[in-house]
Write an enzyme that holds these catalytic residues in place. Structure first.
Site, mmCIF file in Angstrom:
data_model
loop_
_atom_site.group_PDB
_atom_site.id
_atom_site.type_symbol
_atom_site.label_atom_id
_atom_site.label_comp_id
_atom_site.label_asym_id
_atom_site.label_seq_id
_atom_site.Cartn_x
_atom_site.Cartn_y
_atom_site.Cartn_z
ATOM 1 C CG ASP A 43 -2.027 -0.980 1.099
ATOM 2 O OD1 ASP A 43 -2.085 -1.634 0.050
ATOM 3 O OD2 ASP A 43 -2.803 -1.121 2.043
ATOM 4 C CB ALA A 44 3.650 2.543 1.923
ATOM 5 C CG ASP A 47 -1.677 4.351 0.360
ATOM 6 O OD1 ASP A 47 -2.552 4.109 -0.484
ATOM 7 O OD2 ASP A 47 -1.521 3.703 1.390
ATOM 8 C CG LEU A 93 -10.967 5.551 4.321
ATOM 9 C CD1 LEU A 93 -10.398 4.682 5.429
ATOM 10 C CD2 LEU A 93 -11.828 6.656 4.920
ATOM 11 C CD GLU A 126 -12.555 2.581 12.937
ATOM 12 O OE1 GLU A 126 -13.175 1.530 12.833
ATOM 13 O OE2 GLU A 126 -13.073 3.721 12.828
ATOM 14 C CE LYS A 128 -7.070 1.963 4.683
ATOM 15 N NZ LYS A 128 -6.892 0.752 3.910
ATOM 16 N NE ARG A 149 -13.450 -0.386 -2.551
ATOM 17 C CZ ARG A 149 -12.308 0.138 -2.143
ATOM 18 N NH1 ARG A 149 -12.309 1.044 -1.190
ATOM 19 N NH2 ARG A 149 -11.165 -0.251 -2.647
ATOM 20 C CD GLU A 184 -11.477 -3.956 5.070
ATOM 21 O OE1 GLU A 184 -12.445 -3.172 4.977
ATOM 22 O OE2 GLU A 184 -10.502 -3.927 4.307
ATOM 23 C CE1 TYR A 236 -15.292 0.041 7.057
ATOM 24 C CE2 TYR A 236 -13.947 -1.748 7.906
ATOM 25 C CZ TYR A 236 -14.446 -1.024 6.842
ATOM 26 O OH TYR A 236 -14.092 -1.353 5.565
ATOM 27 C CE LYS A 300 -14.066 5.069 9.948
ATOM 28 N NZ LYS A 300 -14.672 3.784 10.255
ATOM 29 C CE LYS A 324 -2.662 2.540 4.061
ATOM 30 N NZ LYS A 324 -2.779 2.559 2.607
ATOM 31 C CB CYS A 432 7.411 1.308 -34.473
ATOM 32 S SG CYS A 432 7.580 3.002 -33.890
ATOM 33 C CB CYS A 447 7.065 5.912 -29.748
ATOM 34 S SG CYS A 447 6.672 5.367 -31.405
ATOM 35 C CB CYS A 453 4.164 2.920 -32.815
ATOM 36 S SG CYS A 453 4.877 1.972 -31.456
HETATM 37 S S1 IVH Z 1 -14.089 3.518 6.904
HETATM 38 C C1 IVH Z 1 -16.498 6.189 4.046
HETATM 39 N N1 IVH Z 1 -12.721 2.097 8.615
HETATM 40 O O1 IVH Z 1 -10.031 0.844 3.890
HETATM 41 C C2 IVH Z 1 -15.409 5.515 4.764
HETATM 42 N N2 IVH Z 1 -12.402 1.665 6.309
HETATM 43 O O2 IVH Z 1 -8.783 2.626 1.985
HETATM 44 C C3 IVH Z 1 -15.535 4.047 4.773
HETATM 45 N N3 IVH Z 1 -10.849 -0.167 5.852
HETATM 46 O O3 IVH Z 1 -12.639 0.837 1.570
HETATM 47 C C4 IVH Z 1 -14.345 3.334 5.204
HETATM 48 N N4 IVH Z 1 -10.399 -0.665 7.942
HETATM 49 O O4 IVH Z 1 -12.139 -1.332 2.899
HETATM 50 C C5 IVH Z 1 -12.973 2.333 7.330
HETATM 51 N N5 IVH Z 1 -11.617 0.866 10.231
HETATM 52 C C6 IVH Z 1 -11.869 1.112 8.960
HETATM 53 C C7 IVH Z 1 -11.255 0.369 7.941
HETATM 54 C C8 IVH Z 1 -11.547 0.690 6.625
HETATM 55 C C9 IVH Z 1 -10.171 -0.979 6.690
HETATM 56 C C10 IVH Z 1 -10.780 -0.221 4.391
HETATM 57 C C11 IVH Z 1 -12.089 -0.175 3.676
HETATM 58 C C12 IVH Z 1 -11.992 1.022 2.779
HETATM 59 C C13 IVH Z 1 -10.518 1.151 2.630
HETATM 60 C C14 IVH Z 1 -10.123 2.546 2.217
#
Ligand code: IVH
Length: 708
Positions: A43-44, A47, A93, A126, A128, A149, A184, A236, A300, A324, A432, A447, A453
């Site tokens: 991910d990093a 992101d 997010l 919380e 992720k 999703r 999740e 969540y 949040k 992250k 090409c 190119c 090409c």
């Molecule tokens: S909140 C509108 N809370 O991260 C906001 N997402 O990168 C809804 N995810 O699509 C997401 N842990 O699949 C939320 N504690 C958490 C989460 C979380 C994992 C995932 C989720 C989201 C993605 C976004």
């Protein structure tokens, strides 16, 4: 890249180059990641690149591509499952990577709400969870639907599979009439290890990491298989809801818990950024011992009424952010550098690596962006990696930081072999042989072969038949490659797709008699092609693959001109010289000079235009619909806000107006329909009066949109 250079100091050309490079890399990574639960990176990095691109697009809105990876949440739903349209979109997010990003997030919220940045607001924090998100719909307390999703708007129907997960209640006592619980699906480390050993004993597929195992297990066409997989679920977030269950985020999660869901025990709320960040560190310290994968901490805004006011950007909420954890790193050897040629001719160097595991995923290639990057320079000529260049045979440090193509963080010059030489970037196209040039301000060498090409031609065709464009069943990237190189029944340009059936009928090597084809598959293919002879104008324009014309821009343009023929005629005139047609195109919000030049180049007399004409002759291009927004007093109108607003920030007012179908312009012109002028409104308000444009104050504006 220029990731360390301040965006404020970038020139337009530099920004353009950087946006192009980032978009390309992010798209490639997105495709690799989302298609087969088989990501090549973490991910990093992803992101970091996405964040930079978002910032660049915010600073240079005219350069923002409508099909930018910043506008995409995930990948399209796969074909094996039924589709479910989410009643409320499932969003992604935005990300924070350091303390300053978190401070910026808070200050952005304050500004949007018109509060001093010193205001203290309560946020939840919380983990992720690194799994896949799922939306569960309960009606009168009964689970009736579970959807992944997908692309955020449409997901896959995995109801039967979700019913096999023990953390997901089938019935809820005292639930509101309609309740959508989002959360999740994940797999614990212990269960993941056990599953992989069971799988290898049986000679089955093993998974690279718990997230892939969770995704692969949930997305089984046979729910019986899902049932045997130890999946878990943390709730969540809310989707649709018929009656309120709480006034805060914390309250929602507490309610979820009382309904029988598992909620994360590490969730807490705080009213200062410092305490929020302390909790981040606490969670990070526990990361290794939690027993499941997490990749950051989600913050949040706690108050739901404020969340409501803040609303959403196109793919992310303004009221939440994911902070992250830093990326993982590994050393490996660079075996070679391949040059790939893209749809717009960009020569993209790709590092071929000795496969190495980084954070649970085997990485065997990494993007090298462009020639400057290999040399050790960003697109402004500033040094990166302390100026160390990258050579074939070098030991390189790879980081797998996003959902994307890995990147090279560093080079171990001490381990460099004697006699190693700097990499020489090709100045001709490897596909090409045409000269490959770098235009001034473009970090990318391209190119010049255009459609002669083969790489550009084939990539354009792949784009043309892609899911978001013609989406012809049975004609995907693989078949395009096959037909492109076919001697008797070739597809070399889009028009050839629509003559395929007739050509096949008079061909000696009929498609139905070929390996891998039969009567049925050939008939189906021709039927699928025939079905796509009727196409929406916006989709058609996007499908042409004209550089800089992305999906959203194509749709905007189609809505502006309504018919293909009026657009076509206007482009023909515009291509002949400067005139009102060119300005009309530029006046469309979201269409900038770069895009206009590109469109005009495509419609000037030449091979590209001839190809468009040959293609259009086979199609029935449907008129676009003008947006209709029932009940909105400003739908389709052009608004200008000026002066200071007291009840809402400019950003909130703009977002509200746009959500009601209005276009918000920065300056007053004869096209402006309405001016909202606050105290201190100066020349714009005066101009509006001079032009006889309706001008109202903020209170009248608020009355106008009341209840909408
Ligand atoms: S909140 C509108 N809370 O991260 C906001 N997402 O990168 C809804 N995810 O699509 C997401 N842990 O699949 C939320 N504690 C958490 C989460 C979380 C994992 C995932 C989720 C989201 C993605 C976004």
């Amino acid at each position: 890249m220029t990731k360390d250079q301040s965006i404020e100091t970038l020139t337009v050309d530099q920004a353009k180059a950087e946006i192009a490079a980032l978009s390309k890399d992010l798209s490639a990574a997105n495709t690799a990641y989302h298609s087969a639960d088989n990501p090549i990176l973490t991910d990093a990095e992803f992101d970091q690149m996405k964040r930079r691109l978002t910032a660049l697009e915010a600073r240079f809105p005219n350069l923002a591509q409508s099909d930018s990876p910043t506008q995409i949440v995930g990948a399209k739903a796969s074909d094996g499952f039924g589709k479910i349209t989410h009643s409320i979109r499932m969003l992604s997010l935005s990300n924070a990577f350091d303390r300053q990003d978190v401070i910026d997030f808070h200050e952005g919220i304050c500004r949007f709400l018109g509060l001093p940045i010193t205001t203290s607001l309560r946020y939840t924090a919380e983990p992720k969870i690194d799994g896949l998100s799922l939306s569960l719909r309960y009606e009168n307390g009964t689970l009736i639907q579970a959807a992944t999703r997908g692309d955020g708007a449409i997901g896959e129907n995995v109801t039967e599979n979700a019913r096999t997960i023990k953390d997901i209640p089938q019935f809820i006592e005292n639930a509101p009439k309609i309740l959508e619980v989002r959360g999740e699906v994940y797999m614990s480390h212990e269960d993941f290890t056990a599953l992989n050993s069971r799988q290898s004993e049986r000679g089955g597929k093993t998974f690279a990491n718990p997230r892939n195992a969770a995704a692969g297990s949930l997305r089984q066409l046979d729910a019986q298989i899902t049932k045997e997989r130890p999946l878990r679920f943390f709730a969540y977030a809310l989707g649709e809801l018929s009656t309120p269950i709480a006034t805060t985020q914390m309250g929602i999660v507490t309610a979820f818990h009382s309904f029988g869901f598992q909620v994360n025990p590490l969730m807490q709320s705080f009213d200062s950024i410092d305490t929020l960040l302390n909790h981040y560190s606490d969670i990070e310290a526990q990361r290794a011992t939690l027993g499941y994968d997490i990749d950051g901490v989600v913050y949040k805004l706690d108050a739901l009424d404020l969340q409501q006011r803040l609303g959403f950007r196109s793919t992310t909420p303004r009221w939440a952010i994911a902070h992250k954890f830093p990326a993982e790193l590994a050393w490996t050897r660079l075996d070679g550098i391949d040059i790939q040629v893209g749809r717009t001719g960009a020569l993209s160097p790709v590092a071929r690596l000795d496969p190495v595991t980084v954070g649970g995923v085997v990485v065997s290639n990494a993007t090298l962006h462009n020639e400057d990057y290999i040399v050790g320079l960003d697109s402004n000529g500033n040094t990166i990696r302390d100026g160390k260049d990258i050579r074939i045979g070098d030991w390189v440090q790879v980081y797998r930081a996003g959902d994307v193509i890995p990147k090279i963080a560093d080079v171990d010059v001490a381990k460099r072999l004697d006699g190693s030489v700097p990499y020489v970037f090709p100045t001709t196209c490897p596909e090409c042989g045409s000269i490959a040039i770098r235009e001034e301000g473009d970090a990318v060498r391209r190119c010049t072969g255009g459609l002669i090409c083969p790489a550009q031609a084939v990539e354009r065709l792949k784009h043309f038949v892609g899911r978001k464009t013609f989406d012809i069943e049975g004609l995907g990237a693989k078949q395009i490659e096959m037909f492109f190189h076919d001697e008797t029944l070739p597809i070399r340009e889009p028009a050839d797709i629509f003559t395929l059936e007739t050509r096949d009928q008079s061909s000696l090597a009929r498609l139905k008699n070929r390996d891998g084809w039969g009567d049925k598959s050939a008939t189906n293919l021709f039927a699928a092609i025939r079905e796509k002879r009727t196409i929406a104008f916006g989709k058609f324009l996007f499908a042409l693959g004209i550089r800089h014309v992305g999906e959203a821009a194509a749709n905007l343009i189609s809505k502006h001109y309504v018919t293909w023929s009026s657009f076509h005629d206007a482009m023909q005139i515009a291509a002949k010289g400067e005139g009102p047609e060119r300005d009309a195109l530029l006046s469309i919000d979201g269409v900038g000079q770069v895009m206009v030049n590109s469109l005009i180049a495509a419609f000037g007399e030449g091979p590209e235009y001839m190809g468009i004409q040959r293609l259009a002759a086979h199609l029935s291009i449907q008129d676009a619909e003008r947006p209709k927004l029932v009940g909105s007093p400003v739908a389709g109108k052009i608004l200008v806000f000026t002066g200071s607003l007291e009840k809402m920030s400019r950003a909130e007012a703009k977002a509200k107006a746009e959500s009601l179908g209005a276009k918000v312009a920065g300056s007053v012109s004869a096209k402006t329909d309405l001016v909202v002028a606050g105290p201190g409104a100066g020349s714009k308000a005066k101009k509006a009066i001079d032009l006889g444009i309706e001008t109202i104050d903020e209170d009248t504006w608020l009355d106008l949109i009341k209840g909408l």
